[in-house]
Write a protein that holds these residues in place. Structure first.
Motif, short mmCIF file in Angstrom:
data_model
loop_
_atom_site.label_atom_id
_atom_site.label_comp_id
_atom_site.label_asym_id
_atom_site.label_seq_id
_atom_site.Cartn_x
_atom_site.Cartn_y
_atom_site.Cartn_z
N LEU A 13 -7.11 -30.71 -12.16
CA LEU A 13 -6.50 -29.37 -12.05
C LEU A 13 -6.92 -28.71 -10.69
O LEU A 13 -5.93 -27.98 -10.09
CB LEU A 13 -7.14 -28.21 -13.10
CG LEU A 13 -6.60 -26.95 -13.06
CD1 LEU A 13 -4.83 -26.84 -13.37
CD2 LEU A 13 -7.32 -26.30 -14.51
N ASP A 14 -7.98 -29.11 -10.10
CA ASP A 14 -8.33 -28.38 -8.81
C ASP A 14 -7.27 -28.78 -7.86
O ASP A 14 -7.08 -28.28 -7.07
CB ASP A 14 -9.88 -29.08 -8.72
CG ASP A 14 -10.28 -28.28 -7.33
OD1 ASP A 14 -10.15 -27.17 -7.41
OD2 ASP A 14 -10.98 -29.13 -6.49
N THR A 15 -6.89 -30.36 -7.61
CA THR A 15 -5.77 -30.85 -6.77
C THR A 15 -4.69 -30.14 -7.07
O THR A 15 -4.03 -29.91 -5.95
CB THR A 15 -6.03 -32.43 -6.98
OG1 THR A 15 -7.25 -32.80 -6.77
CG2 THR A 15 -5.01 -32.94 -6.12
N ILE A 16 -4.49 -30.02 -8.21
CA ILE A 16 -2.87 -29.36 -8.55
C ILE A 16 -2.79 -28.09 -7.97
O ILE A 16 -1.87 -27.34 -7.13
CB ILE A 16 -2.43 -29.30 -9.69
CG1 ILE A 16 -2.20 -30.60 -10.40
CG2 ILE A 16 -1.26 -28.38 -10.01
CD1 ILE A 16 -2.03 -30.87 -12.01
N ARG A 17 -4.02 -27.19 -8.12
CA ARG A 17 -3.97 -25.71 -7.52
C ARG A 17 -4.08 -25.77 -6.11
O ARG A 17 -3.42 -24.93 -5.33
CB ARG A 17 -5.24 -25.10 -8.21
CG ARG A 17 -5.06 -24.84 -9.53
CD ARG A 17 -6.04 -23.96 -10.25
NE ARG A 17 -5.71 -23.42 -11.65
CZ ARG A 17 -6.65 -22.92 -12.46
NH1 ARG A 17 -8.03 -22.82 -12.22
NH2 ARG A 17 -6.29 -22.65 -13.74
N MET A 18 -4.84 -26.82 -5.48
CA MET A 18 -4.93 -26.71 -3.92
C MET A 18 -3.43 -26.94 -3.38
O MET A 18 -3.11 -26.34 -2.40
CB MET A 18 -5.81 -27.87 -3.46
CG MET A 18 -6.05 -28.02 -1.99
SD MET A 18 -5.20 -29.25 -1.36
CE MET A 18 -5.60 -30.88 -2.01
#
Length: 90
Positions: A13-18
């Protein structure tokens, strides 16, 4: 809708948001490859492709005629639309 493509490249999720944040800030500036190369953190290419596929399927981004990645999602507009009294959900 699943983000995973069945490979070992499931994004967090962190990578998607980035990626979402970067696209929003640079909407219409880059094509896919240039965007991937300019991300604030390194992301495996297959993972990046999975995220782009997810964002396209969820109508958050579009690719214009020149191949540039554009942010099109407008949550405020969606909220206003869903809040209309004359809207009937079937």
């Amino acid at each position: 809708m699943s983000v995973s493509t069945g490979s070992a490249h499931s994004p967090t999720l962190d990578t998607i948001r980035m990626v979402e944040d970067f696209i929003q800030e640079h909407s219409g500036e880059y094509r896919r490859r240039a965007l991937w190369e300019r991300l604030p953190r390194k992301v495996m290419h297959q993972t990046f492709k999975t995220i782009i596929e997810y964002l396209l399927e969820s109508n958050k981004i579009a690719i214009d005629a020149r191949g540039k990645v554009c942010w099109i999602y407008d949550p405020d507009l969606a909220r206003r639309y869903l809040a209309r009294k004359d809207l009937r959900i079937r």
